[in-house]
Design an enzyme around this catalytic site. Structure first.
Site, short mmCIF file in Angstrom:
data_model
loop_
_atom_site.label_atom_id
_atom_site.label_comp_id
_atom_site.label_asym_id
_atom_site.label_seq_id
_atom_site.Cartn_x
_atom_site.Cartn_y
_atom_site.Cartn_z
N TYR A 147 0.81 -1.24 0.00
CA TYR A 147 0.00 0.00 0.00
C TYR A 147 0.83 1.27 0.00
CZ TYR A 147 0.84 -0.73 5.03
OH TYR A 147 1.43 -0.97 6.24
N LYS A 148 2.16 1.16 -0.02
CA LYS A 148 3.00 2.37 -0.05
C LYS A 148 3.26 2.74 -1.51
CE LYS A 148 4.70 1.54 4.60
NZ LYS A 148 5.67 0.85 5.43
N ARG A 172 8.09 14.07 7.40
CA ARG A 172 8.53 13.24 6.26
C ARG A 172 7.76 13.64 5.01
NH1 ARG A 172 8.00 6.92 7.25
NH2 ARG A 172 5.84 7.61 7.23
C1 LIG Z 1 5.16 0.28 6.59
C2 LIG Z 1 6.06 -0.72 7.20
C3 LIG Z 1 5.56 -1.91 7.72
C4 LIG Z 1 4.07 -2.16 7.72
O1 LIG Z 1 3.73 -3.38 8.27
P1 LIG Z 1 2.23 -3.91 8.16
O2 LIG Z 1 2.25 -5.22 8.82
O3 LIG Z 1 1.89 -4.00 6.69
O4 LIG Z 1 1.34 -2.93 8.85
C5 LIG Z 1 6.45 -2.84 8.23
N1 LIG Z 1 7.79 -2.59 8.24
C6 LIG Z 1 8.30 -1.44 7.75
C7 LIG Z 1 9.77 -1.22 7.75
C8 LIG Z 1 7.45 -0.47 7.23
O5 LIG Z 1 7.95 0.67 6.76
#
Ligand SMILES: *Cc1c(COP(=O)(O)O)cnc(C)c1O
Length: 393
Positions: free
Chosen positions: A221-222, A370
């Protein structure tokens, strides 16, 4: 460079931008300047169309028949669309669950492959969920968690190490870790490496094959724009797959899920890392958004990302008061991912105030603002507008 000159320079850079046409895939409101694609990518027109069709046709009309007609294959199919973005061969990546769960599966698989070893090494500045997951794996196996800053990881690795885990692009500073150095030190000591590509996939090139990575996980989702809660992904090196087992054995990871056997036999391929039923709607949205990457070289994505973050840093140095705003990301482009962190004492208030004006970024404690610069839809003109707003503060 004055801000007027910066606007003309930005217009030139945007006119030469070979990815400029991709912006039209994104349905970003006209009155919004979006710098948070590193937390939640925006809606694509494709996702909206595909979700609509999925609901009206595949779900409403075809009902359960859609599993066989389309849905059962989705985790593998979507994994194969992510694979080229991280340098993975076909059928080595699968889309499922979230990053935390996939990290848990990868760490448990890695530890099981290194019996007798007593330590897990983690980056102490990693995103907290990664540390929590590593803590839980360490406590289940009665291992010691060795948490050190990124620049001490190599010296912390020893013959006691079972597995090392770190995130390629630091979620706060955007610093790119020394992947080759850390992976080589891990392998030299007979340990296994799990890279988290949450801030990498879709923005920064990565090559799991050339770097001989053991396991990788990442986020849908990023920068992949899959939508809120979109599935994550997991990569396992083919050389490890046959001997890898994961802790969440469920029917989707079974060799023949529809044989309904009483005993578990893992699938031969990467689908042994599945557990249960796919989140079809989220996965449809992610699959549709991934089409925007089709035919695009990650080198071009990276060049644009560097151009955007470099422009932001140059203009920040020229126009922002250095006693108020400090640049907390690497100045050298090759050490930087696709966002830039600015230290500012009252950052939370400023980020909130800007959001009410439609300039969306985010804040990470204690004092970091950020700004994500997503090469698929952000423009150089967006960067100058952002600086213009910050400079007026
Ligand atoms: C965004 C992010 C996550 C997100 O984890 P979810 O289980 O999908 O909520 C995990 N690790 C890092 C380093 C992130 O930046």
């Amino acid at each position: 460079m004055s801000l007027d000159a910066a606007f003309s320079r930005a217009a030139e850079l945007d006119a030469q931008d070979s990815l400029a046409h991709l912006r039209q895939h994104f349905d970003i409101p006209d009155d919004v300047l979006y710098f948070d694609g590193n937390s939640l990518g925006p809606l694509t027109f494709r996702s909206r169309e595909v979700l609509h069709r999925t609901i009206e046709f595949e779900w409403r009309e075809r009902l359960i028949r859609s599993w066989n007609e389309d849905w059962l294959e989705m985790p593998a199919r979507v994994g194969n669309k992510i694979a080229p973005l991280i340098g993975a061969a076909p059928d080595t990546v699968i889309a499922c669950d979230n990053t935390s769960i996939n990290l848990h599966k990868a760490l448990m698989a890695a530890v099981a492959l290194r019996p007798g070893r007593t330590e897990i090494v983690v980056d102490i500045n990693n995103f907290p969920t990664d540390i929590y997951i590593a803590q839980s794996v360490a406590s289940q196996y009665n291992l010691q968690l060795v948490a050190v800053p990124a620049n001490e990881i190599v010296s912390a690795i020893s013959e006691r190490t079972a597995v090392v885990t770190a995130t390629h692009v630091d979620y706060r500073s955007a610093r790119i870790l020394d992947v080759a150095g850390i992976t080589t030190a891990t392998h030299r000591n007979g340990a296994l490496m799990v890279w988290d590509l949450a801030h990498t996939a879709g923005a920064v090139p990565f090559d799991v094959s050339a770097l001989d990575i053991d396991f990788a996980v990442g986020c849908g989702y990023k920068y992949l724009n899959g939508g809120p809660g979109a599935p994550a992904f997991i990569y396992v090196a083919p050389r490890l797959l046959a001997e890898s087992s994961q802790p969440l054995q469920g029917w989707w990871g079974h060799s023949e899920p529809f044989a309904f056997e009483v005993s578990y036999r893992p699938a031969e391929g990467i689908s042994r890392f599945l557990t249960g039923t796919a989140n079809v709607l989220s996965m449809k949205s992610l699959e549709a958004a991934l089409e925007v990457f089709s035919g695009i070289e990650m080198a071009a994505v990276r060049a644009k990302s560097v151009s955007l973050t470099s422009l932001f840093i140059d203009l920040a140095q020229a126009h922002l008061n250095p006693e108020m705003f400090t640049i907390q990301s690497p100045l050298a482009a090759e050490e930087r991912g696709s966002h830039v962190a600015l230290g500012f004492a009252d950052g939370r208030t400023l980020v909130d105030a800007m959001a009410t004006e439609g300039i969306v970024a985010d804040f990470r404690p204690p004092d970091l603002m950020r700004f994500g610069f997503a090469p698929l839809y952000n423009t150089h003109a967006d960067v100058v507008r952002l600086i213009n707003r910050l400079a007026s503060h």
